[in-house]
Design a protein around this motif. Sequence first.
Motif, mmCIF file in Angstrom:
data_model
loop_
_atom_site.group_PDB
_atom_site.id
_atom_site.type_symbol
_atom_site.label_atom_id
_atom_site.label_comp_id
_atom_site.label_asym_id
_atom_site.label_seq_id
_atom_site.Cartn_x
_atom_site.Cartn_y
_atom_site.Cartn_z
ATOM 1 N N ASP A 1 -1.824 4.737 -3.639
ATOM 2 C CA ASP A 1 -1.273 5.262 -2.394
ATOM 3 C C ASP A 1 -2.388 5.714 -1.453
ATOM 4 O OD1 ASP A 1 1.059 6.082 -0.772
ATOM 5 O OD2 ASP A 1 0.318 8.119 -1.150
ATOM 6 N N LYS B 1 -3.775 2.586 0.158
ATOM 7 C CA LYS B 1 -2.863 2.049 1.174
ATOM 8 C C LYS B 1 -2.887 2.899 2.438
ATOM 9 C CE LYS B 1 0.316 -0.255 -1.957
ATOM 10 N NZ LYS B 1 1.697 -0.338 -2.462
ATOM 11 N N LYS C 1 -3.957 1.534 6.150
ATOM 12 C CA LYS C 1 -2.996 1.680 7.244
ATOM 13 C C LYS C 1 -3.612 2.443 8.411
ATOM 14 C CE LYS C 1 1.720 3.126 8.206
ATOM 15 N NZ LYS C 1 2.961 3.694 7.660
#
Length: 66
Positions: free
Chosen positions: A19, A22, A26
């Motif tokens: 996470d 990611k 992003k």
Amino acid sequence: MAVLKVIEVLSNSEKSWEDATKKAVKQASKSLSNIRSVYVQDQSASVKNGEVTEFRVNLKITFEIE
């Protein structure tokens, strides 16, 4: 011929290293275009009262310069 640049980014997450990775990609994609790859250079975690509270990653993001 493509010209690529590599930057180093730090990110964290309360969920997992995945996470955190990611989230970094992003966020980086908001100001960078043509991201080609990400290399997880280092992983660590914060511990409090015997529990993991935060996952941290040190990433290298590769992107193409236009």
